[in-house]
Design a protein around this motif. Structure first.
Motif, PDB file in Angstrom:
ATOM      1  N   MET A   1       0.835  -1.168   0.000  1.00 17.68           N
ATOM      2  CA  MET A   1       0.000   0.000   0.000  1.00 17.68           C
ATOM      3  C   MET A   1       0.896   1.252   0.000  1.00 17.68           C
ATOM      4  SD  MET A   1      -3.110   0.784   2.534  1.00 17.68           S
ATOM      5  CE  MET A   1      -2.798   2.099   3.644  1.00 17.68           C
ATOM      6  N   PRO A   2       0.742   2.143  -0.995  1.00 17.05           N
ATOM      7  CA  PRO A   2       1.577   3.337  -1.065  1.00 17.05           C
ATOM      8  C   PRO A   2       1.249   4.332   0.054  1.00 17.05           C
ATOM      9  CG  PRO A   2       0.006   3.284  -2.899  1.00 17.05           C
ATOM     10  CD  PRO A   2      -0.149   2.003  -2.134  1.00 17.05           C
ATOM     11  N   ILE A   3       2.277   5.064   0.445  1.00 20.34           N
ATOM     12  CA  ILE A   3       2.115   6.062   1.500  1.00 20.34           C
ATOM     13  C   ILE A   3       1.594   7.354   0.890  1.00 20.34           C
ATOM     14  CG2 ILE A   3       3.348   7.418   3.236  1.00 20.34           C
ATOM     15  CD1 ILE A   3       5.350   5.151   3.418  1.00 20.34           C
ATOM     16  N   ASP A   4       0.653   7.964   1.578  1.00 21.27           N
ATOM     17  CA  ASP A   4       0.084   9.236   1.156  1.00 21.27           C
ATOM     18  C   ASP A   4       1.177  10.304   1.141  1.00 21.27           C
ATOM     19  OD1 ASP A   4      -1.749  11.301   0.598  1.00 21.27           O
ATOM     20  OD2 ASP A   4      -2.105  11.643   2.741  1.00 21.27           O
ATOM     21  N   PRO A   5       1.314  11.086   0.045  1.00 24.22           N
ATOM     22  CA  PRO A   5       2.364  12.113  -0.009  1.00 24.22           C
ATOM     23  C   PRO A   5       2.266  13.154   1.113  1.00 24.22           C
ATOM     24  CG  PRO A   5       1.432  11.764  -2.191  1.00 24.22           C
ATOM     25  CD  PRO A   5       0.603  10.969  -1.230  1.00 24.22           C
ATOM     26  N   LYS A   6       1.046  13.503   1.521  1.00 22.86           N
ATOM     27  CA  LYS A   6       0.906  14.463   2.620  1.00 22.86           C
ATOM     28  C   LYS A   6       1.424  13.873   3.925  1.00 22.86           C
ATOM     29  CE  LYS A   6      -2.831  17.389   1.035  1.00 22.86           C
ATOM     30  NZ  LYS A   6      -4.103  18.008   1.370  1.00 22.86           N
ATOM     31  N   GLN A   7       1.131  12.607   4.154  1.00 19.48           N
ATOM     32  CA  GLN A   7       1.617  11.935   5.362  1.00 19.48           C
ATOM     33  C   GLN A   7       3.135  11.817   5.336  1.00 19.48           C
ATOM     34  OE1 GLN A   7      -0.186  11.268   7.942  1.00 19.48           O
ATOM     35  NE2 GLN A   7       1.406  10.251   9.122  1.00 19.48           N
ATOM     36  N   LYS A   8       3.671  11.511   4.161  1.00 20.50           N
ATOM     37  CA  LYS A   8       5.119  11.402   4.004  1.00 20.50           C
ATOM     38  C   LYS A   8       5.788  12.746   4.302  1.00 20.50           C
ATOM     39  CE  LYS A   8       8.493   9.962   0.542  1.00 20.50           C
ATOM     40  NZ  LYS A   8       8.676   9.525  -0.835  1.00 20.50           N
ATOM     41  N   THR A   9       5.189  13.832   3.842  1.00 18.69           N
ATOM     42  CA  THR A   9       5.720  15.162   4.097  1.00 18.69           C
ATOM     43  C   THR A   9       5.674  15.502   5.586  1.00 18.69           C
ATOM     44  OG1 THR A   9       5.013  15.899   1.908  1.00 18.69           O
ATOM     45  CG2 THR A   9       5.475  17.605   3.518  1.00 18.69           C
ATOM     46  N   LYS A  10       4.578  15.144   6.243  1.00 18.63           N
ATOM     47  CA  LYS A  10       4.462  15.404   7.683  1.00 18.63           C
ATOM     48  C   LYS A  10       5.528  14.653   8.472  1.00 18.63           C
ATOM     49  CE  LYS A  10      -0.394  16.599   8.254  1.00 18.63           C
ATOM     50  NZ  LYS A  10      -1.653  16.246   8.931  1.00 18.63           N
ATOM     51  N   VAL A  11       5.737  13.397   8.125  1.00 22.74           N
ATOM     52  CA  VAL A  11       6.744  12.591   8.822  1.00 22.74           C
ATOM     53  C   VAL A  11       8.138  13.160   8.568  1.00 22.74           C
ATOM     54  CG1 VAL A  11       7.802  10.301   8.948  1.00 22.74           C
ATOM     55  CG2 VAL A  11       5.320  10.518   8.785  1.00 22.74           C
ATOM     56  N   TYR A  12       8.407  13.556   7.327  1.00 22.14           N
ATOM     57  CA  TYR A  12       9.700  14.138   6.973  1.00 22.14           C
ATOM     58  C   TYR A  12       9.983  15.384   7.815  1.00 22.14           C
ATOM     59  CZ  TYR A  12      13.205  16.657   4.267  1.00 22.14           C
ATOM     60  OH  TYR A  12      14.323  17.354   3.887  1.00 22.14           O
ATOM     61  N   TRP A  13       9.022  16.303   7.894  1.00 21.48           N
ATOM     62  CA  TRP A  13       9.232  17.529   8.641  1.00 21.48           C
ATOM     63  C   TRP A  13       9.277  17.289  10.142  1.00 21.48           C
ATOM     64  CZ3 TRP A  13      11.544  21.505   6.934  1.00 21.48           C
ATOM     65  CH2 TRP A  13      11.501  21.779   5.574  1.00 21.48           C
ATOM     66  N   LYS A  14       8.565  16.291  10.609  1.00 15.94           N
ATOM     67  CA  LYS A  14       8.652  15.945  12.033  1.00 15.94           C
ATOM     68  C   LYS A  14      10.061  15.469  12.371  1.00 15.94           C
ATOM     69  CE  LYS A  14       6.611  13.104  15.614  1.00 15.94           C
ATOM     70  NZ  LYS A  14       5.676  12.038  15.952  1.00 15.94           N
ATOM     71  N   LYS A  15      10.618  14.609  11.520  1.00 17.17           N
ATOM     72  CA  LYS A  15      11.990  14.127  11.735  1.00 17.17           C
ATOM     73  C   LYS A  15      12.993  15.275  11.617  1.00 17.17           C
ATOM     74  CE  LYS A  15      11.332   9.565  11.759  1.00 17.17           C
ATOM     75  NZ  LYS A  15      11.652   8.709  12.870  1.00 17.17           N
ATOM     76  N   ASN A  16      12.760  16.176  10.661  1.00 19.75           N
ATOM     77  CA  ASN A  16      13.628  17.332  10.481  1.00 19.75           C
ATOM     78  C   ASN A  16      13.628  18.196  11.735  1.00 19.75           C
ATOM     79  OD1 ASN A  16      14.990  19.615   9.645  1.00 19.75           O
ATOM     80  ND2 ASN A  16      13.804  19.918   7.805  1.00 19.75           N
ATOM     81  N   LEU A  17      12.456  18.488  12.272  1.00 22.39           N
ATOM     82  CA  LEU A  17      12.364  19.303  13.479  1.00 22.39           C
ATOM     83  C   LEU A  17      12.961  18.600  14.692  1.00 22.39           C
ATOM     84  CD1 LEU A  17       8.855  20.934  13.018  1.00 22.39           C
ATOM     85  CD2 LEU A  17      11.100  21.982  12.719  1.00 22.39           C
ATOM     86  N   GLN A  18      12.804  17.289  14.781  1.00 20.87           N
ATOM     87  CA  GLN A  18      13.427  16.547  15.878  1.00 20.87           C
ATOM     88  C   GLN A  18      14.948  16.682  15.827  1.00 20.87           C
ATOM     89  OE1 GLN A  18      11.911  12.582  15.310  1.00 20.87           O
ATOM     90  NE2 GLN A  18      10.153  12.925  16.649  1.00 20.87           N
TER      91      GLN A  18
END
Length: 88
Positions: A1-18
């Protein structure tokens, strides 16, 4: 099942901020902690003829800041590759 691009972006920025929070916390502890809060304890140690607390206040925090820049570049390149947003 492919990951939603919006969800992928949220996870990316969460990791970036961490990553940013961890690196800024390290910088704060080194510059403020070693240069001001724990200066008396560190001054009992000599580094190159200078008290360690003085050294951190004058030069050490700058060196750590430069090292943190390189660490940020390294971790962000890894994160970019992981989320397939790298420039290569």
């Amino acid at each position: 099942m492919p990951i939603d691009p919006k969800q992928k972006t949220k996870v990316y920025w969460k990791k970036n901020l961490q990553t940013l929070v961890v690196l800024l916390l390290i910088w704060f502890l080194v510059s403020f902690g070693c240069g001001i809060l724990w200066v008396e304890e560190l001054n009992s140690i000599q580094l190159g003829g200078f008290k360690l607390g003085f050294w951190f206040a004058q030069q050490g925090s700058i060196y750590v800041f430069v090292l943190l820049i390189f660490a940020y570049v390294y971790w962000m390149n890894r994160l970019d590759r992981k989320f397939d947003v790298d420039e290569e």
